[in-house]
Design an enzyme around this catalytic site. Sequence first.
Site, PDB file in Angstrom:
ATOM      1  N   GLY A  27       2.168   5.142   0.527  1.00 11.60           N
ATOM      2  CA  GLY A  27       2.098   6.216   1.520  1.00 11.60           C
ATOM      3  C   GLY A  27       1.511   5.746   2.839  1.00 11.60           C
ATOM      4  O   GLY A  27       0.806   6.490   3.501  1.00 11.60           O
ATOM      5  N   ALA A  64      11.230   0.569  -1.022  1.00 14.02           N
ATOM      6  CA  ALA A  64      11.303  -0.659  -1.826  1.00 14.02           C
ATOM      7  C   ALA A  64      11.409  -0.298  -3.307  1.00 14.02           C
ATOM      8  O   ALA A  64      12.137  -0.947  -4.064  1.00 14.02           O
ATOM      9  CB  ALA A  64      10.078  -1.534  -1.555  1.00 14.02           C
ATOM     10  N   ASP A  99      14.989   2.463   6.178  1.00 17.40           N
ATOM     11  CA  ASP A  99      14.008   1.747   5.345  1.00 17.40           C
ATOM     12  C   ASP A  99      14.670   1.093   4.134  1.00 17.40           C
ATOM     13  O   ASP A  99      14.441  -0.082   3.850  1.00 17.40           O
ATOM     14  CB  ASP A  99      12.902   2.715   4.878  1.00 17.40           C
ATOM     15  CG  ASP A  99      12.056   3.231   6.040  1.00 17.40           C
ATOM     16  OD1 ASP A  99      12.399   2.926   7.197  1.00 17.40           O
ATOM     17  OD2 ASP A  99      11.072   3.928   5.789  1.00 17.40           O
ATOM     18  N   PRO A 101       0.838  -1.200   0.000  1.00 22.36           N
ATOM     19  CA  PRO A 101       0.000   0.000   0.000  1.00 22.36           C
ATOM     20  C   PRO A 101       0.880   1.260   0.000  1.00 22.36           C
ATOM     21  O   PRO A 101       1.914   1.306   0.671  1.00 22.36           O
ATOM     22  CB  PRO A 101      -0.788  -0.103   1.307  1.00 22.36           C
ATOM     23  CG  PRO A 101      -0.694  -1.520   1.723  1.00 22.36           C
ATOM     24  CD  PRO A 101       0.563  -2.087   1.130  1.00 22.36           C
ATOM     25  N   GLY A 157       3.402   3.994   5.305  1.00 23.59           N
ATOM     26  CA  GLY A 157       4.420   3.692   6.312  1.00 23.59           C
ATOM     27  C   GLY A 157       4.991   2.298   6.176  1.00 23.59           C
ATOM     28  O   GLY A 157       5.677   1.804   7.070  1.00 23.59           O
ATOM     29  N   LEU A 158       4.706   1.630   5.048  1.00 21.49           N
ATOM     30  CA  LEU A 158       5.181   0.253   4.878  1.00 21.49           C
ATOM     31  C   LEU A 158       6.360   0.170   3.897  1.00 21.49           C
ATOM     32  O   LEU A 158       6.641  -0.892   3.340  1.00 21.49           O
ATOM     33  CB  LEU A 158       4.034  -0.650   4.423  1.00 21.49           C
ATOM     34  CG  LEU A 158       2.865  -0.747   5.406  1.00 21.49           C
ATOM     35  CD1 LEU A 158       1.767  -1.637   4.848  1.00 21.49           C
ATOM     36  CD2 LEU A 158       3.332  -1.288   6.776  1.00 21.49           C
ATOM     37  N   GLY A 159       7.007   1.282   3.678  1.00 20.34           N
ATOM     38  CA  GLY A 159       8.254   1.257   2.907  1.00 20.34           C
ATOM     39  C   GLY A 159       8.077   1.161   1.411  1.00 20.34           C
ATOM     40  O   GLY A 159       9.007   0.744   0.717  1.00 20.34           O
ATOM     41  N   SER A 160       6.894   1.553   0.886  1.00 24.33           N
ATOM     42  CA  SER A 160       6.731   1.386  -0.563  1.00 24.33           C
ATOM     43  C   SER A 160       7.740   2.241  -1.323  1.00 24.33           C
ATOM     44  O   SER A 160       8.302   1.782  -2.322  1.00 24.33           O
ATOM     45  CB  SER A 160       5.292   1.646  -1.004  1.00 24.33           C
ATOM     46  OG  SER A 160       5.080   2.991  -1.229  1.00 24.33           O
ATOM     47  N   SER A 161       8.011   3.453  -0.860  1.00 25.61           N
ATOM     48  CA  SER A 161       8.948   4.274  -1.652  1.00 25.61           C
ATOM     49  C   SER A 161      10.389   3.759  -1.511  1.00 25.61           C
ATOM     50  O   SER A 161      11.148   3.775  -2.480  1.00 25.61           O
ATOM     51  CB  SER A 161       8.816   5.769  -1.336  1.00 25.61           C
ATOM     52  OG  SER A 161       9.442   6.062  -0.139  1.00 25.61           O
TER      53      SER A 161
HETATM   54  C1  MEV Z   1       9.911   6.341   8.178  1.00 27.00           C
HETATM   55  O1  MEV Z   1       9.549   5.041   7.715  1.00 27.00           O
HETATM   56  C2  MEV Z   1      10.823   6.232   9.357  1.00 27.00           C
HETATM   57  C3  MEV Z   1      11.297   7.555   9.950  1.00 27.00           C
HETATM   58  O2  MEV Z   1      12.042   7.190  11.116  1.00 27.00           O
HETATM   59  C4  MEV Z   1      12.172   8.325   9.002  1.00 27.00           C
HETATM   60  C5  MEV Z   1      13.527   7.682   8.721  1.00 27.00           C
HETATM   61  O3  MEV Z   1      13.984   6.835   9.480  1.00 27.00           O
HETATM   62  O4  MEV Z   1      14.142   8.099   7.718  1.00 27.00           O
HETATM   63  C6  MEV Z   1      10.126   8.415  10.396  1.00 27.00           C
END
Ligand code: MEV
Length: 313
Positions: free
Chosen positions: A99, A107, A147, A97, A101-105
């Site tokens: 945007g 990855a 990430d 999914p 928070g699961l690392g799509s960008s």
């Molecule tokens: C984002 O997935 C994680 C943050 O800690 C930013 C980062 O580590 O670059 C918010």
Amino acid sequence: MKSKASAPGKVILFGEHFVVYGVKAILCSIDKRVTVTAEKTNERKISINSKIGKLDLEADKSIFEINSPLKPFYYLANKAIKNENSGIHIEIDSEIPLGAGLGSSSACCVAGAAAIFKLFGEISKEKILEYAIEAERTIFENTSGADCTVCTYGGIMEYDKNNGFKKIEDEPNFQLVIANSNIEHSTQSMVSNVKEFENKNKEKFSELSELESKLVEDVLKLVKENKIDEIGEKINQNQKYLEIIGISNNELTKMIKIGQESSFGAKITGSGGGGCIFTLTNESNLQQVLKKFKDSNYECFSSKIDFKGLNTF
Ligand code: MEV
């Protein structure tokens, strides 16, 4: 000539935001992937095709002229063909999914760097990671690099900005349930908000960073012993620190409550303000946790740790 690579998404189990300030974090990659296919073309152009849109541009443009979420791909392709007489076409296919928070960008940056540079010869994982982080910086300047690192190497690992990563070799016996608030968030702006909090509350922030550091060290011991109840308590504790630095909101708090009441522990993962939360489960409560979120109409799924990381083919 075509080259293909895939990279997994990720969950930050402990330490998001604090990791930007040098605190150690614990992350794992998950069994959802982005696949990137790159192909050399005769025309000196860069074209990118994905579900979130298309980009079709001349090569050799300054990265500052590009205003598109696909900018990291343009950066990578342009870098790869700098001394070549060709163009590149890129296709992106993602199960992660966006945007959330699961690392799509991240990855995308990792799979993109691998697929694109493999068109021009062998390249090490270290170099792919370096290029992926450079590409990610075109949209999020202050990335800690955590990430992209876990999306490259996979598994579960500790990471800090100054010393890099160390894999956690014990295979933990847990599963995650990930629930999506479907509230879009921008990592860049959430990291700026936390910076503002840190500026205004220096002493409090440094106290929280110390607490987070201690918590991560405790968890590293608990993982070795597979103490899932205690790891769950640490997750709930970490969530409290994230609430203090201001990255939660009413919706996320509601979801955390469902997670904490039905599993071993629940917290936000990633930059917060929206995106996903995760809960720690095992076979004893996995189905019940999924049901709780579904009954409350949240999009959710269970996820295992991916041990493969970047895959090229
Ligand atoms: C984002 O997935 C994680 C943050 O800690 C930013 C980062 O580590 O670059 C918010």
